[in-house]
Each structure stands twice: as structure tokens, then as C-alpha cells.
Write a protein that holds these residues in place. Structure first.
Motif, PDB file in Angstrom:
ATOM      1  N   ILE A  48       0.826  -1.204   0.000  1.00  0.00           N
ATOM      2  CA  ILE A  48       0.000   0.000   0.000  1.00  0.00           C
ATOM      3  C   ILE A  48       0.866   1.262   0.000  1.00  0.00           C
ATOM      4  N   TRP A  49       1.916   1.263   0.834  1.00  0.00           N
ATOM      5  CA  TRP A  49       2.752   2.473   0.947  1.00  0.00           C
ATOM      6  C   TRP A  49       3.641   2.642  -0.269  1.00  0.00           C
ATOM      7  N   THR A  50       4.087   1.518  -0.833  1.00  0.00           N
ATOM      8  CA  THR A  50       4.882   1.614  -2.070  1.00  0.00           C
ATOM      9  C   THR A  50       4.035   2.214  -3.175  1.00  0.00           C
ATOM     10  N   LEU A  51       2.817   1.717  -3.308  1.00  0.00           N
ATOM     11  CA  LEU A  51       1.900   2.247  -4.330  1.00  0.00           C
ATOM     12  C   LEU A  51       1.648   3.736  -4.119  1.00  0.00           C
ATOM     13  N   LEU A  52       1.574   4.152  -2.854  1.00  0.00           N
ATOM     14  CA  LEU A  52       1.204   5.544  -2.553  1.00  0.00           C
ATOM     15  C   LEU A  52       2.414   6.491  -2.581  1.00  0.00           C
ATOM     16  N   HIS A  53       3.619   5.922  -2.859  1.00  0.00           N
ATOM     17  CA  HIS A  53       4.823   6.727  -3.145  1.00  0.00           C
ATOM     18  C   HIS A  53       5.430   7.411  -1.930  1.00  0.00           C
ATOM     19  N   VAL A  54       4.930   7.121  -0.730  1.00  0.00           N
ATOM     20  CA  VAL A  54       5.409   7.829   0.464  1.00  0.00           C
ATOM     21  C   VAL A  54       6.669   7.172   1.033  1.00  0.00           C
ATOM     22  N   PRO A  55       7.513   7.957   1.725  1.00  0.00           N
ATOM     23  CA  PRO A  55       8.729   7.382   2.314  1.00  0.00           C
ATOM     24  C   PRO A  55       8.403   6.521   3.536  1.00  0.00           C
ATOM     25  N   CYS A  56       9.100   5.384   3.647  1.00  0.00           N
ATOM     26  CA  CYS A  56       8.892   4.427   4.748  1.00  0.00           C
ATOM     27  C   CYS A  56      10.239   4.150   5.398  1.00  0.00           C
ATOM     28  N   LEU A  57      10.238   4.072   6.718  1.00  0.00           N
ATOM     29  CA  LEU A  57      11.486   3.851   7.446  1.00  0.00           C
ATOM     30  C   LEU A  57      11.277   2.731   8.457  1.00  0.00           C
ATOM     31  N   ALA A  58      12.053   1.657   8.316  1.00  0.00           N
ATOM     32  CA  ALA A  58      11.906   0.487   9.199  1.00  0.00           C
ATOM     33  C   ALA A  58      12.743   0.663  10.454  1.00  0.00           C
ATOM     34  N   VAL A  59      12.128   0.372  11.607  1.00  0.00           N
ATOM     35  CA  VAL A  59      12.803   0.461  12.909  1.00  0.00           C
ATOM     36  C   VAL A  59      12.616  -0.878  13.633  1.00  0.00           C
ATOM     37  N   PRO A  60      13.699  -1.495  14.110  1.00  0.00           N
ATOM     38  CA  PRO A  60      13.558  -2.735  14.895  1.00  0.00           C
ATOM     39  C   PRO A  60      12.806  -2.432  16.186  1.00  0.00           C
ATOM     40  N   CYS A  61      12.082  -3.436  16.701  1.00  0.00           N
ATOM     41  CA  CYS A  61      11.276  -3.154  17.884  1.00  0.00           C
ATOM     42  C   CYS A  61      11.349  -4.260  18.936  1.00  0.00           C
ATOM     43  N   THR A  66      11.502  -8.788  19.989  1.00  0.00           N
ATOM     44  CA  THR A  66      11.967 -10.118  19.596  1.00  0.00           C
ATOM     45  C   THR A  66      10.786 -11.071  19.752  1.00  0.00           C
ATOM     46  N   GLY A  67      10.524 -11.867  18.728  1.00  0.00           N
ATOM     47  CA  GLY A  67       9.366 -12.749  18.740  1.00  0.00           C
ATOM     48  C   GLY A  67       9.631 -14.045  19.480  1.00  0.00           C
ATOM     49  N   PRO A  68       8.623 -14.917  19.570  1.00  0.00           N
ATOM     50  CA  PRO A  68       8.729 -16.162  20.325  1.00  0.00           C
ATOM     51  C   PRO A  68       9.797 -17.114  19.774  1.00  0.00           C
ATOM     52  N   GLN A  69      10.127 -16.966  18.491  1.00  0.00           N
ATOM     53  CA  GLN A  69      11.171 -17.828  17.916  1.00  0.00           C
ATOM     54  C   GLN A  69      12.551 -17.187  18.033  1.00  0.00           C
ATOM     55  N   GLY A  70      12.634 -16.087  18.759  1.00  0.00           N
ATOM     56  CA  GLY A  70      13.929 -15.434  18.955  1.00  0.00           C
ATOM     57  C   GLY A  70      14.354 -14.552  17.792  1.00  0.00           C
ATOM     58  N   LEU A  71      13.419 -14.271  16.879  1.00  0.00           N
ATOM     59  CA  LEU A  71      13.753 -13.444  15.707  1.00  0.00           C
ATOM     60  C   LEU A  71      13.218 -12.029  15.887  1.00  0.00           C
ATOM     61  N   PRO A  72      13.909 -11.066  15.288  1.00  0.00           N
ATOM     62  CA  PRO A  72      13.490  -9.667  15.439  1.00  0.00           C
ATOM     63  C   PRO A  72      12.178  -9.371  14.687  1.00  0.00           C
ATOM     64  N   VAL A  73      11.451  -8.395  15.198  1.00  0.00           N
ATOM     65  CA  VAL A  73      10.256  -7.887  14.520  1.00  0.00           C
ATOM     66  C   VAL A  73      10.312  -6.365  14.587  1.00  0.00           C
ATOM     67  N   GLY A  74      10.129  -5.729  13.451  1.00  0.00           N
ATOM     68  CA  GLY A  74      10.187  -4.266  13.402  1.00  0.00           C
ATOM     69  C   GLY A  74       8.840  -3.645  13.110  1.00  0.00           C
ATOM     70  N   VAL A  75       8.856  -2.328  13.030  1.00  0.00           N
ATOM     71  CA  VAL A  75       7.689  -1.560  12.603  1.00  0.00           C
ATOM     72  C   VAL A  75       8.183  -0.548  11.568  1.00  0.00           C
ATOM     73  N   GLN A  76       7.255   0.194  10.972  1.00  0.00           N
ATOM     74  CA  GLN A  76       7.703   1.251  10.072  1.00  0.00           C
ATOM     75  C   GLN A  76       7.031   2.574  10.398  1.00  0.00           C
ATOM     76  N   LEU A  77       7.790   3.636  10.170  1.00  0.00           N
ATOM     77  CA  LEU A  77       7.254   4.991  10.221  1.00  0.00           C
ATOM     78  C   LEU A  77       7.136   5.478   8.786  1.00  0.00           C
ATOM     79  N   ILE A  78       6.078   6.228   8.510  1.00  0.00           N
ATOM     80  CA  ILE A  78       5.763   6.629   7.146  1.00  0.00           C
ATOM     81  C   ILE A  78       5.533   8.135   7.115  1.00  0.00           C
ATOM     82  N   GLY A  79       6.125   8.805   6.163  1.00  0.00           N
ATOM     83  CA  GLY A  79       5.968  10.257   6.050  1.00  0.00           C
ATOM     84  C   GLY A  79       5.146  10.641   4.827  1.00  0.00           C
ATOM     85  N   ALA A  80       4.855  11.917   4.706  1.00  0.00           N
ATOM     86  CA  ALA A  80       4.175  12.409   3.502  1.00  0.00           C
ATOM     87  C   ALA A  80       5.132  12.346   2.326  1.00  0.00           C
TER      88      ALA A  80
END
Lengths: 438, 438
Positions: free
Chosen positions: B386-399, B401-415
Motif C-alpha cells: 500500500i505504501w509503495t503504491l502511494l509513493h510515500v517514504p517508509c522507514l523500518a525500525v527494529p522493535c 523479539t518474537g517467540p522464535q527469537g527473531l526480530p520484529v520491526g515496525v515502520q514509520l511513514i511520512g508524507a
């Protein structure tokens, strides 16, 4: 008819019927170029021996019963801002005097895989942008511009030097030279033809298209790109009468820039379309479209700054001062300017798409008037930028002759991705619009 | 700290202060790669001798007092669907086993002109599309995917093998691997970084971006592309307090696809942003946004058919069956499908732009959850398209650790085009969101 005057449709049909060989056609084109290039200067690179050998290869394929593509045996030219692996690609820039890409641009590869034979590279404005002009002259009067930036591609086809050529349009670089040179051109829907290997100027705008000497030529090349059916008769047949075709006559918000010769061509075309029996309605564009020209100009500068950043950092001294100035890091646009331009463009695209629920095609000016008497000018794109920004397919049709004896065309415009429909309607209308030369 | 663990910001500062040479840093990265590449398999082409020689060149520049760019001395990796003149470029396709482009892609040329030193090419999904997978494994657990299609670029940075890498995103190919590998990534605004020399898949969507190990790393590279100020302190300083920053918490219409680990990361991030003092508001997207996923999928297929037409005509037998099928001429989309998708995209872009009049950034999931335990999968792009289609900048931030010991991040999105503002807000929020590892 002299062989070099055969248009793409006639030539491909003569070759298929065994009346003409690809080699004979290629030699006829090369002879015409030898005769005319000192005057018209359409070409930057031609390698006759290689072109003849490649044409022979196509003849051999046919003799051996191998499958032959829809463009089998057709010589073609390529604007020199589009990559070719077997010929130099200079972008008319001193940064790339000896550049030889490792692979063909996608459009060149598609044409070759469809049987067409690369003849040479045509002259262009530096990077198809704002720099050094092509040396090309208008074949109808050498003191006048052939337009730009697809200068050589437009002039070469109009002057019977080659049956079709590739060009690109970011503002009005395909349709305007078609009008100035008195020939046909298709700027397809944005992103319907791959721009891979065409030097990037503005991702939102850059569109690869082509020149031919009839609507059927444009359709023939379009069929190689799957924009219409490969069966030309099928591709160009109207399944309903012209009376059911709704043509919107659209002067555009830029009408104030029209010249007498441009207005005359436009009114003549509208009248001829009406006489042909089409349903003609006057279209006044909504106020949202008043923003399109400014949005186009903002986007071309903003995206151009991104596109040329690496050359600004490494080769600024070899960029034309006009290029260097427009895309200078010091002149970076504020993000809000681009954000607003994109918002306007999005609203304009949605509004135009809705307008095409009420008409089948639009008729609009292709250029303000005749080609200016100024080889350093390429004329104005004021009647083209709006449609390029809005991503819709545009098809140039020759129409009248102006007071200076130069051709003036008009353009037909379809809904986004309705290239096949545009070609069908144009095929039906072109004999009327282009009646003076038929 | 071991030299190879220095992030881009730390390394460039140590080099500038004379505490570290570019050559030492390059050797440290090469040693780390020698130690880890058999396991992680992030790289397709590395030429150590050439990389060391190029690093020495940068050291020599500094010694001679020549101007040094903002990325002076930083080794970098390049996803192997982006052209490099001094290293092979295969697109992970058997069509191009020995391809050597004649010039660097624009992003590579910009990085090199800014002082960065090319280390090597990273593994990718075939043509960054649907074909052959990268061999890359997740550095946190080799049985799990590193994501894709920027598989090697994400894993190499996360595994401390190189301080920054280029990747591309057409669906979720930058942000998803960042989440899976536990690192930072920026997908800039569409067309704000030239895609010239990156293999074209979808003109509407393809975006060049990069990985780093901190927001400051992303800003450092962004400064080389003039997306933010070159003075990093200036670029990342908040001129007002976090309390005045309005963060829209956005579950997106795809929330039904979230996994428990993804939901946990997302809720944790929202709480941490709230605790940091930002003004947090819940955002429910208007119905127009429900059409974005379908529009994205239609556009990627329709534009992919155009982008790969020449290869379909000439090399179909060497395309991965999944690629060949999706982009097959026989499966051409009807023009009306694309026309509708573009109309929805235009309306969505205008609506999202208006939404950004009410918030500064959005917070959204970066991936459904942890990286799947399946090296033939690259995970789902459902939270990215959705964000790629909408052309907006996206920035991934680690947040988390999941139950399998692997990282899970989120993203911040700007205009759209507000990349500099997004970087500033992300720099202020990341220490809170990524609190567990700080």
C-alpha cells in the motif's frame, strides 16, 4: 513508388509477400540517407555494413522458414538517448562520447526480437532535456527546426529515410516534432512500453514512443509491444460506425498560446472529423486542469534533479550550462513544491479518467503552429505537457500546411491504457484529418 | 568495539577524525564476510583486491587534502539487480550470467562520487520479482528466510558485514527484510532517488533505498542524495518537542493478516511512542484505501508484462516458470483493469496526502511477524504494498523479539517527499521504539 518511400505497413507486407527483401529495403534507406543527411542531419551513428548484414540475416530467416516477427525486415532508427549494444549511445552529451552500453534498451530489444533491423541512432537534444540541441533541420525547410527532443527521429521518418524510429516524450518531444515534420507519432500510455535503457530524466513523465508515416505504421509497431492485436486489420477495424465515436474537441487551458496556423489546423481537423460523421462535442476542462502545466514543470525539475544528481557530483563541468543550472543542487526544490505538484497530478489523472467516460477520444492541438525558423529552438511543448503528465496515449496526425509552407498537425488523445481504441479511432479519422496529402 | 561493528555514522566519523582508515575498515568487513558468508550467503560477487585498492584511493584523497564526500571511506554493498561497471550484474537470472554493464547505476555513481567504496553485490530474488530465490539465510537463525527481494542487502547489514547497502522495493522488498533481519531501512519517496540502472520491474512502484544500523546511517546516505541536510546534527535535530509530533497509529486494511508477534511489536511501538511524549492518534483509513492492495497487484503484473516483454520474446526459456507465467503475453491484463487500478492509485495518493495534513508520520506494521522458517519463502509484503503504491517514504525500525527469537520491526511513514521530516521524527522516536537493544 520508390522503395524508400514505402511506409512500414507497405514494406512489411511487400517483404512478407516476397516482393521485396529486407536487404533491398535497407539499401534503399541507406541510399536515401546518403543523399539527404548532409542537409537534414538526422543521424548521429549509422553503420551501413552492419545494417546490411543484419537485414540479410532476416532474409535468411525467412528463406529458412524460421518464424518471422510482425516487424520482419523493417529498418528502424533509435533516438540516441536510448541504449543500443551494437552502436554508440552518446545522449548527445560530451560525458559519453564513446559510450557503448552492454545491452539494448528494452524497446530496441523488443523491436529486434520482432524482426526489425537496427539502422542507426538519431540526433537528440542533450539527454533529451535542456542542453545541446540536435543538429537536425526540418526536411521541409532546412532553416527551420525539426522540433525536439526527438529531432532526428521525427525528421528521418518524415523525410523517407527510414520507415519507423523510436523517440521519447517527457514534455512534448514526440508529438511536437511529428507536427513540425508532417508525420505520424504515437506516445503510448505511460509505462505501457518499458523505458529501461532510455536515459532517465523524469520517471513520472518519460515515455518511449515511435514515428511512422501512417496510423497503420504506428499500430504495427504497437502490436510488437502488445498494445494492440498483431492482426492489423483486426487491430484497426471499427466495430461500430464513426457516428458512434464521440470526439471531444479540447482547446486546453493553453489555448492562449496558439498561433494562427495552429488554430487553423485545429479548426480544420474538428470540421473534418465532424464531416466524417463522428459525434463531436466541445470540451471545456475543469479548473483542476489549470494546475497541470505548473505541476508538469515542477515535476520535471524535481525529478530531473534526482535523475542527474550523480552527473552533477562527478561531471558538472561537462554538462551544458542550461542543464547544470536547472538541475543544480543549489536550486533544489522544496519538498512541499513537489508534494503539491504530485497531489495536483493525482487529482488531474482521476478527473481526466472520469472525463473519458463521456468521450472516446479528445482532439487537441499538437503544437502552437509551424516549426520556428530557429535551429536553436525546438519549439514549445505547451500543448503537450498536460497529456504527458496525465499519462494518456497521444497520437499525432498531420493536417494542414501553414503560411510558411510547413506542415501543422493535431493530436488525438485516448484514455489511459486505451491505446488500442485510440489507434482504431485514429485509423478511421486520419484519412479525413490528413485529407490534403491523401 | 570491533571495527566491523561500527555503524556507518560511527565509521565515517572515525575516518574523518583520523582514527580509522578506509582500508582498515574495508579489511575488517572483508574478514567478517570471510567468516560469515558460508552461513549467511549474502553476497553474489565480492572482489577483495579491488575493494581494498578502492579504499586505499579514498585514504590517499584524504592524505592529499582533496575534497572528501559525506560517505568518505564507507564500504557498501549493492543488490545485484542494480548495475555496477566494475562487478558483474546478474539480476540472479541465467539470462545474464556474465553481464557487465558499461556504467554504474545512478545510485552507485552517487555513492561513489560521495566517497563510498563499492565492496560487492548482494543476492536477490530473480529480477527482484517472482523467480529464483536468493540463497541468503537469516543471520539470526539460518533456517529462516532473510526476506526478499533485497535478501542479501538486508542480511549483510544486520550481520555487521558492511555498514550500508542498496536495495529496491516494488512491493515490500526493503522494509520487510529490515524487519526480519532486525535492522534499519529507508524506502525514500518514489522517484526521489534515480532508478536508472536498476532493472525495471514496475515504473509506478520501483524505488531504490538502503539499509543501515541506525536512523543516522539512513540520514547519512540520504544526505548524499540531497534528501536531507549534509550536516547530520542539523538533519536530525527536532526543532520542536516530541510532544508536538503527531503520530498516526495505522493498522492498515491488511490488519487481518497480522501474526501475534507482529501485533505485539506494533502495540509495543505505539506504547513506546506514547511514553516518549508524542501525540498519538488512532487512524482508520477511508474506504478508498481498501482498493490499494488490488491496485498494487494489478499494476505490478501489468507493468511487469511491459518491462519483461523483450525477454519474453527472446529468452522465455531462461525465465523462471513463475516469472514466465505471471508476465506471459497470453496473460495480458485487459486495459480496463489497469485503467481502474491507476484511477484508484491516483485517488489514494491524493487522499493520503490530505491525511498528512493532520499527522506528521504514521506508525504501521513492517511485516506480519517473524521471518518464516522457509528459505523458499521471502515472507509477505501485505503490510508494504500500500505504501509503495502511494509513493510515500517508509522507514523500518527494529522493535521486539518474537517467540522464535527473531526480530520484529515496525515502520514509520511520512508524507510524499517529506523524507527529511520523516528522518528527523524517526531519529527522535527510534531510541524508544528500539529500546530493547539500546
Amino acid at each position: 513508388m520508390e522503395t524508400h518511400r514505402l511506409n512500414a505497413t507497405q514494406a512489411v507486407s511487400a517483404i512478407r509477400d516476397g516482393m521485396l527483401s529486407a536487404e533491398t529495403l535497407m539499401r534503399a534507406c541507406l541510399d536515401r540517407i546518403a543523399e539527404r543527411d548532409d542537409a537534414v542531419k538526422a543521424w548521429l551513428h549509422v553503420d551501413p555494413a552492419r545494417a546490411i548484414a543484419a537485414a540479410r540475416e532476416q532474409d535468411k530467416r525467412a528463406r529458412n522458414g524460421q518464424p518471422c516477427g510482425p516487424l520482419h525486415g523493417l529498418p528502424f532508427g533509435v533516438k540516441d538517448m536510448i541504449d543500443t549494444a551494437v552502436l554508440p549511445t552518446t545522449y548527445n552529451s560530451p560525458i559519453y562520447p564513446d559510450h557503448r552500453p552492454a545491452k539494448d534498451a528494452a524497446c530496441v530489444a523488443t523491436a529486434r526480437a520482432s524482426g526489425a533491423v537496427l539502422l542507426g541512432k538519431t540526433d537528440t537534444v542533450e539527454f533529451a532535456a535542456f542542453g545541446r540541441r540536435a543538429a537536425t533541420c526540418n526536411p521541409h525547410n532546412l532553416a527551420h527546426t525539426a522540433g525536439g527532443s526527438s529531432s532526428g527521429s521525427g525528421a528521418a521518418v518524415a523525410d523517407f529515410q527510414v520507415p519507423f524510429t523510436f523517440g521519447t516524450q517527457t514534455g512534448g518531444s514526440l508529438i511536437r516534432p511529428a507536427s513540425f515534420n508532417g508525420t505520424y507519432a504515437l506516445k503510448p500510455s505511460w509505462s505501457s512500453v518499458s523505458t529501461e535503457g532510455a536515459k532517465l530524466l523524469s520517471t513520472s513523465l518519460d515515455t518511449v514512443g515511435w514515428y511512422g508515416r501512417a496510423v497503420s505504421d504506428l499500430a504495427l509497431v504497437a502490436s510488437a509491444f502488445a498494445l494492440c492485436a498483431e492482426d492489423l486489420e483486426e487491430a484497426l477495424s471499427m466495430h461500430s460506425s464513426l457516428r458512434r465515436v464521440r470526439v471531444g474537441v479540447c482547446r486546453t487551458p493553453q489555448w492562449g498560446a496558439i498561433e494562427p496556423a495552429g488554430a487553423q489546423a485545429f479548426e480544420a481537423a474538428a470540421q473534418r472529423v465532424r464531416d466524417a460523421g463522428a459525434t463531436v462535442v466541445d470540451i471545456t476542462l475543469a479548473p483542476v486542469f489549470d494546475q497541470m502545466m505548473a505541476a508538469h514543470d515542477t515535476i520535471i525539475v524535481g525529478e530531473g534533479q534526482s535523475a542527474f544528481r550523480h552527473l552533477q557530483l562527478s561531471h558538472a563541468h561537462l554538462m551544458h550550462p542550461e542543464m547544470a543550472r536547472r538541475f543544480a543542487p543549489a536550486n533544489l526544490l522544496p519538498p512541499t513544491a513537489l508534494r503539491e505538484a504530485y497531489r495536483h497530478a493525482a487529482l488531474g489523472r482521476a478527473a481526466l479518467d472520469a472525463l473519458f467516460d463521456t468521450v472516446d477520444v479528445l482532439l487537441a492541438p499538437a503544437a502552437p503552429g509551424e516549426a520556428p525558423r530557429d535551429l536553436q529552438s525546438t519549439g514549445s511543448a505547451t500543448f503537450n505537457s498536460i497529456w504527458t503528465l496525465l499519462h494518456v496515449p497521444c497520437l499525432a496526425v498531420p493536417c494542414t500546411t501553414g503560411p510558411q509552407g510547413l506542415p501543422v498537425g493535431v493530436q488525438l488523445i485516448g484514455a489511459e491504457r486505451e491505446d488500442a481504441k485510440l489507434l482504431r479511432v485514429a485509423a478511421a479519422l486520419a484519412p479525413f484529418i490528413d485529407a490534403e496529402r491523401q
